[in-house]
Motif scaffolding. Structure first.
Motif, mmCIF file in Angstrom:
data_model
loop_
_atom_site.group_PDB
_atom_site.id
_atom_site.type_symbol
_atom_site.label_atom_id
_atom_site.label_comp_id
_atom_site.label_asym_id
_atom_site.label_seq_id
_atom_site.Cartn_x
_atom_site.Cartn_y
_atom_site.Cartn_z
ATOM 1 N N PHE A 68 0.801 -1.222 0.000
ATOM 2 C CA PHE A 68 0.000 0.000 0.000
ATOM 3 C C PHE A 68 0.834 1.273 0.000
ATOM 4 C CE2 PHE A 68 -4.379 -1.442 1.760
ATOM 5 C CZ PHE A 68 -4.607 -2.086 0.565
ATOM 6 N N GLY A 69 2.104 1.152 0.221
ATOM 7 C CA GLY A 69 2.927 2.361 0.189
ATOM 8 C C GLY A 69 3.417 2.757 1.573
ATOM 9 N N PHE A 70 4.378 3.619 1.562
ATOM 10 C CA PHE A 70 5.099 4.057 2.766
ATOM 11 C C PHE A 70 4.250 5.056 3.553
ATOM 12 C CE2 PHE A 70 8.692 6.707 4.560
ATOM 13 C CZ PHE A 70 9.118 5.748 5.456
ATOM 14 N N ILE A 71 4.115 4.861 4.856
ATOM 15 C CA ILE A 71 3.401 5.829 5.696
ATOM 16 C C ILE A 71 4.327 6.377 6.792
ATOM 17 C CG2 ILE A 71 1.080 4.950 5.268
ATOM 18 C CD1 ILE A 71 1.267 3.506 7.997
ATOM 19 N N GLY A 72 5.633 6.275 6.532
ATOM 20 C CA GLY A 72 6.599 6.784 7.510
ATOM 21 C C GLY A 72 6.636 8.303 7.526
ATOM 22 N N HIS A 73 6.939 8.842 8.675
ATOM 23 C CA HIS A 73 7.041 10.294 8.851
ATOM 24 C C HIS A 73 8.080 10.553 9.938
ATOM 25 C CE1 HIS A 73 5.052 14.110 7.745
ATOM 26 N NE2 HIS A 73 5.474 14.517 8.927
ATOM 27 N N THR A 74 8.805 11.637 9.803
ATOM 28 C CA THR A 74 9.877 11.924 10.764
ATOM 29 C C THR A 74 9.439 13.024 11.731
ATOM 30 O OG1 THR A 74 11.491 11.370 9.071
ATOM 31 C CG2 THR A 74 12.304 12.511 11.023
ATOM 32 N N TYR A 75 9.548 12.702 13.019
ATOM 33 C CA TYR A 75 9.197 13.655 14.079
ATOM 34 C C TYR A 75 10.380 13.826 15.025
ATOM 35 C CZ TYR A 75 4.222 13.462 12.823
ATOM 36 O OH TYR A 75 3.018 13.563 12.177
ATOM 37 N N ASP B 291 15.974 12.586 15.371
ATOM 38 C CA ASP B 291 14.850 12.371 14.475
ATOM 39 C C ASP B 291 14.296 10.958 14.671
ATOM 40 O OD1 ASP B 291 15.224 14.874 13.484
ATOM 41 O OD2 ASP B 291 16.233 14.234 11.643
ATOM 42 N N LEU B 292 12.978 10.858 14.712
ATOM 43 C CA LEU B 292 12.317 9.574 14.906
ATOM 44 C C LEU B 292 11.471 9.244 13.678
ATOM 45 C CD1 LEU B 292 11.153 10.186 18.586
ATOM 46 C CD2 LEU B 292 13.066 8.752 17.851
ATOM 47 N N GLN B 293 11.825 8.173 13.000
ATOM 48 C CA GLN B 293 11.079 7.736 11.814
ATOM 49 C C GLN B 293 9.972 6.807 12.269
ATOM 50 O OE1 GLN B 293 11.952 8.489 8.298
ATOM 51 N NE2 GLN B 293 9.851 7.794 8.124
ATOM 52 N N ILE C 19 6.621 3.866 24.468
ATOM 53 C CA ILE C 19 7.698 2.943 24.866
ATOM 54 C C ILE C 19 8.999 3.326 24.166
ATOM 55 C CG2 ILE C 19 8.481 0.551 24.713
ATOM 56 C CD1 ILE C 19 5.489 -0.258 25.028
ATOM 57 N N ALA C 20 8.895 3.704 22.877
ATOM 58 C CA ALA C 20 10.094 4.087 22.126
ATOM 59 C C ALA C 20 10.749 5.334 22.701
ATOM 60 C CB ALA C 20 9.733 4.315 20.659
ATOM 61 N N LEU C 21 9.941 6.218 23.288
ATOM 62 C CA LEU C 21 10.491 7.440 23.905
ATOM 63 C C LEU C 21 11.138 7.147 25.252
ATOM 64 C CD1 LEU C 21 7.593 9.938 23.088
ATOM 65 C CD2 LEU C 21 9.919 9.985 22.133
ATOM 66 N N ASN C 22 10.831 5.969 25.810
ATOM 67 C CA ASN C 22 11.413 5.543 27.090
ATOM 68 C C ASN C 22 11.098 6.531 28.211
ATOM 69 O OD1 ASN C 22 12.798 3.673 28.652
ATOM 70 N ND2 ASN C 22 14.772 4.706 28.384
ATOM 71 N N LYS C 23 9.875 7.036 28.196
ATOM 72 C CA LYS C 23 9.413 7.977 29.216
ATOM 73 C C LYS C 23 8.047 7.534 29.719
ATOM 74 C CE LYS C 23 12.841 10.942 28.665
ATOM 75 N NZ LYS C 23 13.816 11.234 29.732
ATOM 76 N N PRO C 24 7.700 7.876 30.963
ATOM 77 C CA PRO C 24 6.354 7.552 31.441
ATOM 78 C C PRO C 24 5.307 8.359 30.678
ATOM 79 C CG PRO C 24 7.551 8.858 33.073
ATOM 80 C CD PRO C 24 8.537 8.498 32.011
ATOM 81 N N VAL C 25 4.090 7.810 30.642
ATOM 82 C CA VAL C 25 3.020 8.432 29.861
ATOM 83 C C VAL C 25 2.770 9.866 30.299
ATOM 84 C CG1 VAL C 25 0.551 8.305 29.309
ATOM 85 C CG2 VAL C 25 1.897 6.223 29.395
ATOM 86 N N THR D 254 3.578 17.078 25.568
ATOM 87 C CA THR D 254 4.879 17.400 24.979
ATOM 88 C C THR D 254 4.709 18.013 23.591
ATOM 89 O OG1 THR D 254 5.887 15.557 26.163
ATOM 90 C CG2 THR D 254 7.103 16.424 24.300
ATOM 91 N N MET D 255 5.596 18.961 23.260
ATOM 92 C CA MET D 255 5.582 19.567 21.942
ATOM 93 C C MET D 255 6.402 18.696 20.971
ATOM 94 S SD MET D 255 3.648 21.989 22.670
ATOM 95 C CE MET D 255 3.587 22.776 21.060
ATOM 96 N N VAL D 256 5.915 18.599 19.739
ATOM 97 C CA VAL D 256 6.530 17.738 18.729
ATOM 98 C C VAL D 256 6.768 18.542 17.466
ATOM 99 C CG1 VAL D 256 6.323 15.581 17.437
ATOM 100 C CG2 VAL D 256 5.189 15.804 19.667
ATOM 101 N N LYS D 257 7.954 18.334 16.874
ATOM 102 C CA LYS D 257 8.292 19.017 15.620
ATOM 103 C C LYS D 257 8.107 18.063 14.443
ATOM 104 C CE LYS D 257 11.704 22.595 16.732
ATOM 105 N NZ LYS D 257 13.106 23.000 16.518
ATOM 106 N N ASP D 258 7.543 18.585 13.375
ATOM 107 C CA ASP D 258 7.483 17.885 12.099
ATOM 108 C C ASP D 258 8.735 18.286 11.328
ATOM 109 O OD1 ASP D 258 7.060 17.025 9.522
ATOM 110 O OD2 ASP D 258 4.954 17.585 9.475
#
Length: 823
Positions: A530-537, A546-548, A591-597, A603-607
């Motif tokens: 179906f194609g790539f749905i990856g995005h970097t944040y 950068d997190l893919q 879990i990937a951020l390794n921080k409690p919820v 939290t602020m997130v950059k595109d």
């Protein structure tokens, strides 16, 4: 001599009608099962063999490796690769390029206002039929592409567009978001071809002359076909190369890798520094079973030789347990045939002649079973096709390959079924037989019990394995996305309809009080192609990298429509403009951020594509599989900004009113989007496509488990009947000496309980091991609990007791005086 053998066999069949009927029916079930299984297996093993040069034809693919070491394989290659090989390599006989652009093409037959949206369409070079199988039924194969704007269509494609009308010479308008840049092209139908067989990787319903794109690309058409740089117009094609018989593909691969390196070097800025571009090839005969499962990306029907081995073993097992019934019944009736053998030997018959007689009887029984099995195959072929996703007909049995297979099966069953009776009965000594001293034989009885034990073991193993497969399939299909998949109508939107009219359409649909949810998101679930749905944040406050991650582009009410579960925060609020700058994460992202919820919330997130755009995390949802459960659930972001093209509208329909509601929705669609095709399906359909191979395995396993049980029950019935017959006098003596009905029942039941226990001790560990290995192919799998084994054992035990209950009851209630007169 043969005539005498035949007459004796026919007289025995006539004298023992019930015995013969049981034998024939049991053998017929086994034979029909084997024919269907081997029909499926042979079809899979002969995938693509209809192609003209399938042993010498190769597909060319290419690979990209980015500076971080990530590797991406693709099944297409730049068009100039094929041109270079055709012009410069003497071992190359033919080449062909096919452009399978993906995403639906709109075909509009305007005189009848008939619009078909299809992905089963390709753009092909003239002469493609030299490389790929093509059976033209109407038209001139030499002239079908002489006109640039020409198209040939399959019989199915013709029915979809024109019904019963003759399509030849008709003009249709086609439009594709990418291929034609959204413009319409008129093409004339110059041929109708026979539908491709199911075991072909290439099976489009529509084939367009690639030259029709001249009107779209204009002066850049040469770049489109043979551009030597990564550029705006350079296209990658499904690329086929036919080599001379015996030619080695390795020199071709070496040349292609050099061309790939040159192409990358001549395209500065096209890829990050350190990117590698290479090629690979695969023989056409190997496409279907390629472990990467790349090549059949729009059908999801890739093959697996492990499953074919399993099915072949099941076929052999079913044939063996059917033959066991024959062997048991034949040896059980040995006393009745003993005098015949004794008399024939006393008159000079040799042992091999008597053995030949019994082999002939086995052969005739098998031939009769074949006739009955053909009838069974005829009755069950259609449902079998639906289960196996095939298109077999009775004519498929006349294929030379299948005739050979069926002939081999008949010889196998004749030998297996007749071997022991022939060996056992022909060994009787005439003096002892004629004096009435024939011993009923503990060894023969032990053999019969052993054979029934084998039947039980096979049946139990199949039952246990099948139940575990069913459990896993239920888990695959009852994920959060598919929880209400049979009620969620999906309508293709992106590239088909105008986005600014969606709200109007949505409001008109929601006017129906029985429809609560209408939303839009990416195409779900995500099949591999179906194609790539990856995005970097980037999370500046939590991790300076950068997190893919994966991203689903959704409307505000997506989570409500699919009933996603929040473990923290909240959902997007319709009407809250601030939420357009908000994100929702899944558990894996936290879990990937390794921080409690609680630290992630707010939290602020950059595109990274637009570093000035900041989002805020407002919620975290429980993990849900958005791809196959063969893959782990990776970090996912729900972003409330729809993708520019990957858009599907989702409407939750009330149960039981699907056709009525779909008809109404289609009218509203046509009112909102005139000229746009109404392409729809249910979310559950996509899950069925995703797990088509596993679903086929599950359905076939269920079918053949039932057949194995039926054959086994016949074996149990014959053993019960024989046991009752052989122990008639013993039961009479026991009853005269005071034994009650319960003791007689216990006497009978103990025979089968011992067999059952031995079978269970073998079947349970073997089936557990096989199921465990199969489940390792899934990241998320069911646990193998004790209930599966308990239910399987109890179920077969109950069926066994019910089967032999009549013989037990008859023996327990028999008059002992009558029993004592039986010998």
């Amino acid at each position: 001599m043969f005539r005498n053998y035949l007459l004796i066999a026919l007289r025995n069949f006539k004298r023992q009608k019930l015995f013969s009927l049981l034998n024939i029916f049991g053998l017929a079930l086994g034979l029909a099962s084997a024919i269907l299984i081997f029909l499926y297996v042979s079809d899979e093993l002969r995938y693509d063999t209809m192609q003209p040069y399938y042993k010498d034809t190769y597909r060319i693919g290419c690979s990209f490796t980015n500076p971080d070491g990530q590797h991406f394989d693709n099944t297409v290659a730049p068009g100039f690769f094929i041109r270079y090989l055709k012009d410069n390599r003497s071992e190359v006989l033919y080449t062909s390029r096919i452009d399978n652009i993906g995403y639906p093409t709109s075909l509009n037959y305007k005189p009848k206002d008939k619009i078909v949206l299809t992905e089963k369409i390709v753009w092909a070079e003239p002469g493609f039929n030299k490389v790929l199988f093509f059976d033209l039924q109407k038209g001139n194969i030499e002239k079908m592409f002489s006109n640039f704007n020409s198209i040939v269509i399959s019989e199915t494609g013709a029915r979809n567009l024109f019904g019963k009308e003759d399509p030849m010479g008709k003009v249709i308008s086609l439009k594709h978001l990418f291929a034609t840049n959204g413009r319409e092209i008129d093409v004339v139908i110059t041929g109708v071809y026979k539908d491709y067989p199911a075991n072909s990787h290439f099976k489009p319903d529509y084939i367009i002359n690639m030259n029709a794109l001249h009107s779209i690309y204009g002066e850049h058409f040469g770049d489109y076909q043979e551009g030597t740089q990564f550029g705006q117009f350079t296209e990658f094609f499904e690329s086929y190369v036919v080599l001379k018989p015996g030619a080695d593909i390795k020199p071709i691969n070496t040349v292609l890798n050099k061309l790939a390196t040159q192409m990358l070097q001549s395209s500065p800025g096209a890829a990050p520094t350190g990117t590698k571009f290479s090629t690979f090839s695969i023989k056409l005969a190997d496409l279907h079973f390629d472990s990467k499962n790349l090549w059949e990306d729009n059908s999801n029907t890739h093959g697996d030789k492990v499953y074919l081995t399993i099915f072949s073993v099941i076929a052999i097992m079913i044939m063996v347990i059917a033959c066991i019934n024959y062997t048991n019944l034949a040896t059980a009736r040995s006393v009745k045939r003993a005098k015949e053998v004794g008399l024939r030997k006393s008159f000079g018959s040799l042992r091999y002649e008597i053995a030949t007689q019994f082999f002939l009887e086995s052969f005739l029984m098998t031939i009769c079973a074949l006739a009955m099995s053909v009838l069974l195959v005829f009755l069950f072929l259609h449902p079998f096709n639906q289960v196996a996703h095939k298109s077999f007909s009775m004519g498929s049995l006349l294929d030379p390959y299948m005739i050979t297979v069926i002939g081999s099966i008949i010889l196998f069953m004749t030998f297996v079924a007749g071997f022991y009776p022939a060996l056992y009965l022909s060994a009787f000594q005439p003096v002892k037989v004629l004096k009435g001293q024939i011993i009923k034989g503990k060894r023969a009885e032990l053999l019969r019990k052993t054979l029934v034990t084998i039947q039980y073991t096979v049946s139990l193993g199949l039952i246990i394995y099948t139940l575990i497969v069913i459990q896993q399939m239920d888990q695959l299909k009852t994920t959060k996305l598919n929880e209400q998949g049979s009620q969620l109508l999906a309508i293709r939107f992106g590239g088909i309809a105008q986005q600014d009219r969606f709200e109007t359409f949505k409001r008109s649909v929601l006017e129906d009080p029985q429809i609560e949810h209408v939303t839009m998101a990416n195409h779900l679930p995500r099949l591999d192609y179906f194609g790539f749905i990856g995005h970097t944040y980037k999370f500046p406050a939590l991790a300076d990298k950068d997190l893919q991650w994966n991203q689903l582009s959704v409307e505000f009410d997506f989570a409500k429509t699919f009933h996603l579960e929040f473990i923290a925060g909240r959902d997007f609020q319709v009407g809250n403009l601030n939420d357009s700058n908000s994100l929702i994460l899944n558990e894996s992202a936290v879990i990937a951020l390794n921080k409690p919820v609680n630290e992630v919330m707010g939290t602020m997130v950059k595109d990274t594509r637009d570093s000035s755009h900041l989002y805020r995390v407002i919620g975290v949802v429980k993990n849900f599989p958005f791809r196959s459960m063969h893959q782990p659930i990776e970090p996912l972001v729900l972003n409330p900004h729809l993708d520019f093209i990957d858009k599907i509208a989702y409407i939750k329909l009330p149960a039981g009113k699907f056709q009525e509601k779909i008809a109404t929705i289609e009218k509203k669609w046509k009112a909102a989007f005139p000229g746009a095709g109404f392409d729809h399906w249910f979310v559950s359909d996509e899950f069925n496509r995703m797990y088509q191979v596993e679903s086929t395995i599950s359905s076939l396993a269920k079918t053949f488990a039932v057949l194995a049980i039926m054959i086994t029950i016949m074996g149990v019935l014959s053993l019960a009947s024989y046991t009752a017959e052989q122990r008639t006098k013993e039961i009479g003596i026991r009853k005269v000496l005071g034994a009650g009905d319960k003791q007689v029942v216990a006497l009978f039941a103990s025979v089968f309980l011992r067999i059952f226990i031995v079978s269970s001790l073998i079947a349970v560990p073997v089936s557990w091991l096989l199921a465990y290995k199969w489940l390792q192919g899934f990241v998320y799998r069911v646990s193998i609990g004790p209930m599966v084994f308990i239910l399987s054992l109890l179920g077969l035990l109950v069926v066994t007791l019910l089967t032999v209950s009549f013989e037990i009851w008859k023996s327990a209630k028999a008059n002992p005086v009558t029993a004592l007169r039986t010998e």
